[in-house]
Design a protein around this motif. Structure first.
Motif, mmCIF file in Angstrom:
data_model
loop_
_atom_site.group_PDB
_atom_site.id
_atom_site.type_symbol
_atom_site.label_atom_id
_atom_site.label_comp_id
_atom_site.label_asym_id
_atom_site.label_seq_id
_atom_site.Cartn_x
_atom_site.Cartn_y
_atom_site.Cartn_z
ATOM 1 N N ASN A 32 86.372 -37.307 -15.296
ATOM 2 C CA ASN A 32 87.147 -37.191 -14.085
ATOM 3 C C ASN A 32 86.921 -35.227 -13.894
ATOM 4 O O ASN A 32 87.214 -35.026 -12.958
ATOM 5 C CB ASN A 32 88.444 -36.873 -14.712
ATOM 6 C CG ASN A 32 89.301 -38.688 -14.990
ATOM 7 O OD1 ASN A 32 88.446 -39.802 -14.472
ATOM 8 N ND2 ASN A 32 89.674 -39.066 -15.725
ATOM 9 N N ARG A 33 86.493 -34.505 -14.768
ATOM 10 C CA ARG A 33 86.430 -33.269 -14.091
ATOM 11 C C ARG A 33 85.327 -32.908 -13.230
ATOM 12 O O ARG A 33 85.376 -32.775 -12.631
ATOM 13 C CB ARG A 33 86.446 -32.331 -15.380
ATOM 14 C CG ARG A 33 86.159 -31.030 -15.146
ATOM 15 C CD ARG A 33 87.302 -29.920 -15.308
ATOM 16 N NE ARG A 33 87.021 -28.832 -15.852
ATOM 17 C CZ ARG A 33 87.429 -28.453 -14.018
ATOM 18 N NH1 ARG A 33 88.475 -28.958 -12.997
ATOM 19 N NH2 ARG A 33 87.428 -27.067 -14.127
ATOM 20 N N CYS A 34 84.099 -34.157 -13.271
ATOM 21 C CA CYS A 34 83.353 -33.827 -12.834
ATOM 22 C C CYS A 34 83.415 -34.022 -11.687
ATOM 23 O O CYS A 34 82.924 -33.914 -10.849
ATOM 24 C CB CYS A 34 81.652 -34.283 -13.568
ATOM 25 S SG CYS A 34 80.758 -34.142 -14.720
ATOM 26 N N TRP A 35 84.322 -35.596 -11.533
ATOM 27 C CA TRP A 35 84.849 -35.967 -9.884
ATOM 28 C C TRP A 35 85.413 -35.067 -9.153
ATOM 29 O O TRP A 35 85.280 -34.969 -8.417
ATOM 30 C CB TRP A 35 85.462 -36.616 -10.095
ATOM 31 C CG TRP A 35 85.901 -37.411 -9.239
ATOM 32 C CD1 TRP A 35 86.970 -37.594 -8.069
ATOM 33 C CD2 TRP A 35 84.830 -38.307 -8.304
ATOM 34 N NE1 TRP A 35 86.947 -38.407 -7.312
ATOM 35 C CE2 TRP A 35 85.841 -38.884 -6.917
ATOM 36 C CE3 TRP A 35 83.577 -39.422 -8.722
ATOM 37 C CZ2 TRP A 35 85.338 -39.770 -6.898
ATOM 38 C CZ3 TRP A 35 83.739 -40.183 -7.612
ATOM 39 C CH2 TRP A 35 84.286 -40.458 -6.864
ATOM 40 N N ASP A 36 86.774 -33.867 -10.056
ATOM 41 C CA ASP A 36 87.473 -32.779 -9.639
ATOM 42 C C ASP A 36 86.383 -32.342 -8.628
ATOM 43 O O ASP A 36 87.185 -31.605 -8.179
ATOM 44 C CB ASP A 36 88.661 -32.763 -10.583
ATOM 45 C CG ASP A 36 89.658 -33.943 -10.754
ATOM 46 O OD1 ASP A 36 89.705 -35.271 -10.508
ATOM 47 O OD2 ASP A 36 90.678 -33.682 -12.329
ATOM 48 N N VAL A 37 85.590 -31.899 -9.885
ATOM 49 C CA VAL A 37 85.263 -30.608 -9.216
ATOM 50 C C VAL A 37 84.163 -30.817 -8.102
ATOM 51 O O VAL A 37 83.916 -30.143 -7.725
ATOM 52 C CB VAL A 37 83.791 -29.833 -10.142
ATOM 53 C CG1 VAL A 37 83.041 -28.615 -10.374
ATOM 54 C CG2 VAL A 37 85.045 -29.522 -11.763
ATOM 55 N N CYS A 38 83.050 -32.202 -8.703
ATOM 56 C CA CYS A 38 82.168 -32.117 -7.554
ATOM 57 C C CYS A 38 82.798 -32.291 -5.970
ATOM 58 O O CYS A 38 82.228 -32.700 -5.322
ATOM 59 C CB CYS A 38 81.215 -33.031 -7.795
ATOM 60 S SG CYS A 38 80.424 -32.169 -9.511
ATOM 61 N N LYS A 47 77.233 -39.886 2.353
ATOM 62 C CA LYS A 47 76.048 -38.517 1.981
ATOM 63 C C LYS A 47 76.309 -37.636 1.411
ATOM 64 O O LYS A 47 76.497 -36.803 1.815
ATOM 65 C CB LYS A 47 75.035 -38.455 3.527
ATOM 66 C CG LYS A 47 73.618 -38.088 2.992
ATOM 67 C CD LYS A 47 73.160 -37.948 4.021
ATOM 68 C CE LYS A 47 71.524 -37.590 3.702
ATOM 69 N NZ LYS A 47 70.528 -37.659 4.569
ATOM 70 N N LEU A 48 75.468 -37.797 0.148
ATOM 71 C CA LEU A 48 75.626 -36.426 -0.612
ATOM 72 C C LEU A 48 74.723 -35.249 -0.082
ATOM 73 O O LEU A 48 73.688 -35.835 0.042
ATOM 74 C CB LEU A 48 75.185 -36.871 -2.305
ATOM 75 C CG LEU A 48 76.193 -37.651 -2.599
ATOM 76 C CD1 LEU A 48 75.211 -38.073 -4.130
ATOM 77 C CD2 LEU A 48 77.505 -37.236 -2.263
ATOM 78 N N ASP A 49 75.104 -34.256 0.127
ATOM 79 C CA ASP A 49 74.792 -33.036 0.608
ATOM 80 C C ASP A 49 74.029 -32.538 -1.250
ATOM 81 O O ASP A 49 74.641 -32.762 -1.784
ATOM 82 C CB ASP A 49 75.288 -31.475 1.281
ATOM 83 C CG ASP A 49 76.560 -30.990 0.599
ATOM 84 O OD1 ASP A 49 76.486 -31.303 -0.971
ATOM 85 O OD2 ASP A 49 77.430 -31.125 1.095
ATOM 86 N N SER A 50 73.169 -31.571 -0.366
ATOM 87 C CA SER A 50 72.609 -30.954 -2.006
ATOM 88 C C SER A 50 73.536 -30.243 -2.777
ATOM 89 O O SER A 50 73.116 -29.475 -4.023
ATOM 90 C CB SER A 50 71.270 -29.837 -1.206
ATOM 91 O OG SER A 50 71.726 -28.969 -0.744
ATOM 92 N N LYS A 51 74.652 -29.121 -2.597
ATOM 93 C CA LYS A 51 74.962 -29.142 -2.998
ATOM 94 C C LYS A 51 76.265 -29.569 -4.714
ATOM 95 O O LYS A 51 76.136 -29.513 -5.220
ATOM 96 C CB LYS A 51 76.325 -28.006 -2.422
ATOM 97 C CG LYS A 51 77.270 -27.337 -3.495
ATOM 98 C CD LYS A 51 77.885 -26.576 -2.551
ATOM 99 C CE LYS A 51 79.691 -25.772 -3.710
ATOM 100 N NZ LYS A 51 80.311 -25.651 -2.404
ATOM 101 N N SER A 57 74.569 -34.046 -10.650
ATOM 102 C CA SER A 57 73.403 -33.211 -11.545
ATOM 103 C C SER A 57 74.057 -32.133 -12.903
ATOM 104 O O SER A 57 73.619 -32.674 -14.024
ATOM 105 C CB SER A 57 72.091 -32.550 -11.375
ATOM 106 O OG SER A 57 71.118 -32.567 -11.728
ATOM 107 N N ASN A 58 74.462 -31.241 -12.852
ATOM 108 C CA ASN A 58 74.549 -30.579 -14.042
ATOM 109 C C ASN A 58 75.950 -30.390 -14.561
ATOM 110 O O ASN A 58 75.650 -30.878 -15.785
ATOM 111 C CB ASN A 58 75.027 -28.850 -12.791
ATOM 112 C CG ASN A 58 74.042 -27.821 -12.662
ATOM 113 O OD1 ASN A 58 72.997 -28.320 -12.693
ATOM 114 N ND2 ASN A 58 73.930 -27.122 -11.789
ATOM 115 N N CYS A 59 77.076 -31.216 -13.915
ATOM 116 C CA CYS A 59 78.298 -31.688 -14.829
ATOM 117 C C CYS A 59 77.292 -33.701 -15.828
ATOM 118 O O CYS A 59 78.152 -32.790 -16.872
ATOM 119 C CB CYS A 59 78.501 -32.589 -13.804
ATOM 120 S SG CYS A 59 80.346 -33.167 -14.787
#
Length: 82
Positions: A32-38, A47-51, A57-59
């Motif tokens: 959930n935290r990764c979702w909220d942050v990203c 489409k996912l941007d590089s950021k 990936s980091n999460c």
């Protein structure tokens, strides 16, 4: 602990299951935290941007690190009770 080996084994299994449940809860919280942050708008873009890719990936990598740490910890605990 009790001198009864069956009781000791049961208590150990109960403790291990409790640890597994806590681990599952932590994975859920981290997901959930990764979702909220990203994804700041709560909807993934088409489409996912590089950021965003880097963020995810980091999460995920940190989640894998945490998972490995917890597995090693649980294995050490199991060895201590055998």
């Amino acid at each position: 602990m009790s001198a009864d080996p069956q009781l000791n084994r049961f208590l150990h299994q109960l403790q291990a299951e409790s640890q597994r449940q806590k681990f599952a809860e932590q994975v859920h919280t981290l997901t959930n935290r990764c979702w909220d942050v990203c994804f700041t708008d709560y909807r993934p873009p088409s489409k996912l941007d590089s950021k965003t890719q880097t963020c995810l990936s980091n999460c995920v990598n940190r989640m894998v690190d945490a998972s490995n740490f917890m597995v090693e910890h649980l294995q050490k605990m199991e060895k201590g009770f055998q």
